[in-house]
Motif scaffolding. Sequence first.
Motif, PDB file in Angstrom:
ATOM      1  N   SER A 291       0.843  -1.193   0.000  1.00  0.00           N
ATOM      2  CA  SER A 291       0.000   0.000   0.000  1.00  0.00           C
ATOM      3  C   SER A 291       0.878   1.243   0.000  1.00  0.00           C
ATOM      4  O   SER A 291       2.039   1.194  -0.414  1.00  0.00           O
ATOM      5  CB  SER A 291      -0.959  -0.026   1.192  1.00  0.00           C
ATOM      6  N   CYS A 292       0.330   2.375   0.459  1.00  0.00           N
ATOM      7  CA  CYS A 292       1.063   3.638   0.406  1.00  0.00           C
ATOM      8  C   CYS A 292       0.786   4.457   1.659  1.00  0.00           C
ATOM      9  O   CYS A 292      -0.156   4.172   2.397  1.00  0.00           O
ATOM     10  CB  CYS A 292       0.679   4.431  -0.840  1.00  0.00           C
ATOM     11  N   PRO A 293       1.578   5.512   1.897  1.00  0.00           N
ATOM     12  CA  PRO A 293       1.381   6.307   3.115  1.00  0.00           C
ATOM     13  C   PRO A 293       0.461   7.501   2.967  1.00  0.00           C
ATOM     14  O   PRO A 293       0.205   8.181   3.955  1.00  0.00           O
ATOM     15  CB  PRO A 293       2.809   6.780   3.424  1.00  0.00           C
ATOM     16  N   GLN A 294      -0.031   7.806   1.767  1.00  0.00           N
ATOM     17  CA  GLN A 294      -0.702   9.096   1.594  1.00  0.00           C
ATOM     18  C   GLN A 294      -2.166   9.015   1.171  1.00  0.00           C
ATOM     19  O   GLN A 294      -2.730  10.001   0.740  1.00  0.00           O
ATOM     20  CB  GLN A 294       0.086   9.959   0.590  1.00  0.00           C
ATOM     21  N   LYS A 295      -2.785   7.853   1.345  1.00  0.00           N
ATOM     22  CA  LYS A 295      -4.211   7.753   1.028  1.00  0.00           C
ATOM     23  C   LYS A 295      -4.989   7.340   2.274  1.00  0.00           C
ATOM     24  O   LYS A 295      -5.345   8.179   3.087  1.00  0.00           O
ATOM     25  CB  LYS A 295      -4.424   6.810  -0.148  1.00  0.00           C
ATOM     26  N   GLY A 296      -5.253   6.056   2.451  1.00  0.00           N
ATOM     27  CA  GLY A 296      -6.038   5.646   3.603  1.00  0.00           C
ATOM     28  C   GLY A 296      -5.343   5.850   4.933  1.00  0.00           C
ATOM     29  O   GLY A 296      -5.963   6.188   5.933  1.00  0.00           O
ATOM     30  N   VAL A 297      -4.020   5.657   4.964  1.00  0.00           N
ATOM     31  CA  VAL A 297      -3.270   5.832   6.205  1.00  0.00           C
ATOM     32  C   VAL A 297      -3.004   7.306   6.473  1.00  0.00           C
ATOM     33  O   VAL A 297      -2.924   7.742   7.614  1.00  0.00           O
ATOM     34  CB  VAL A 297      -1.945   5.030   6.158  1.00  0.00           C
ATOM     35  N   LEU A 298      -2.877   8.097   5.425  1.00  0.00           N
ATOM     36  CA  LEU A 298      -2.749   9.553   5.518  1.00  0.00           C
ATOM     37  C   LEU A 298      -1.611   9.998   6.423  1.00  0.00           C
ATOM     38  O   LEU A 298      -1.813  10.613   7.453  1.00  0.00           O
ATOM     39  CB  LEU A 298      -4.081  10.180   5.975  1.00  0.00           C
ATOM     40  N   CYS A 299      -0.409   9.696   5.979  1.00  0.00           N
ATOM     41  CA  CYS A 299       0.768  10.081   6.762  1.00  0.00           C
ATOM     42  C   CYS A 299       1.839  10.685   5.875  1.00  0.00           C
ATOM     43  O   CYS A 299       2.899  10.099   5.703  1.00  0.00           O
ATOM     44  CB  CYS A 299       1.308   8.879   7.510  1.00  0.00           C
TER      45      CYS A 299
END
Length: 415
Positions: free
Chosen positions: A213-221
């Motif tokens: 996954s990535c840090p800037q969508k659902g996790v928002l970091c």
Amino acid sequence: MNEPTIFPALEIPETLAAGPGPGNTDPRVLAAFARTGLADHMQADVLRGMIECKQMLRQVWGTKNTYTYGVGGTGFSGLDCMLGAILPGDSVVAFVNGTFSGIDGLTIRMKAATREELRANALDPEAASVTIVTVPHGQSVTAETVEKVLAEKKPKWAFMAHWETGSGRVNDLRGFSEACERHGAMGLVDAVSSLGIADFSIDDYPGVVGWASCPQKGVLCLPLTYAPVSFTDRYIAEVRANGCASYVHNPVLEARHWGVVEGRDVAAGSYHRTHSGYAVAAFHEALRLTLQQGIAQKARDYAFHEKALKDAVTAMGCTVTSNMTSLVVLNLPAALAGREKELVQGARAKGFGIWPTLSEPVQVRIGILNQLSQAAITEIVTRFGAAMNEMGAGIDMDRVREGLARHYQTAIAAE
């Protein structure tokens, strides 16, 4: 000797990020980043924070996988780590139904290509061992499509994006996992757009051995902290047996700094790369925030607010073709057809960050990452309507806003 050119200090204004990502980082996460003290990557609190992040990530992913951690960088860093287990000549089937799964498919072709195939076309190799199954833009990858191809090809690896951000389509994860199990393929999933937004647990999909996954969508970091990954024991065994053509993004070596050594959790991580204490603190707070909100509740909130936006743009004469809950992909009314990029450029010039699709056909994408409130959705709808009216759409925005208000009033009355 020429005098150096010293540019003015860079000031980036606040904008309304209403695209597919990056999303709006929560103030708590930014505060955690800002208040962190100077510490090197082997300082005890930094290592403890990484271990706690690893443990929280397992809850967010819904897994008992020991090899669950964050890869430094953007979502492509996590994907590169996951896809690194694919070696030249490996048989792979990749399902593509948009821009980003298409880039994943290109990455897979590069990793599976032989030296001769790379020499023939280094930046776009035709790897004979890779089958790319292209599903038309605006359509989802179905269980039937996956079953048919895997039954025929019997590949070592199979790949699919869970939510395809390029077209806004949700693909059949259950059907993909079950087909991988039936036909002995090791499934790999791009969960860049679904983790932290959709309510799912990866342990419920045993046909999938690798997730990224990535840090800037659902996790928002923040866009540049950590890309979450999770690997099953079967995946790790494959890497141990056959290797991975990377040191930096090696799935086994990366895990050591997160306190995973020889398949077990250990008290302290060992050196692999120089991690930032600031990034660790921000990532830690983002995961705490996600778990405090609750994955199931967050998924319900996204679905509720996406419906409000979808109904509002439909009332403006647009046609929505997506089925993600964090992103609306739409066709403009016939009178504005062909002017999608013009509309997007005009909106962005005024600090309203919407996006076109990056492949044909050109559509408009409006995202609601961390915009889960009536006020936020109302602002997005108002600014999008204003952008359309500036191009002569003639939308009655009072009527649109009244419909939007009814959506929220109905919800309040039901509580």
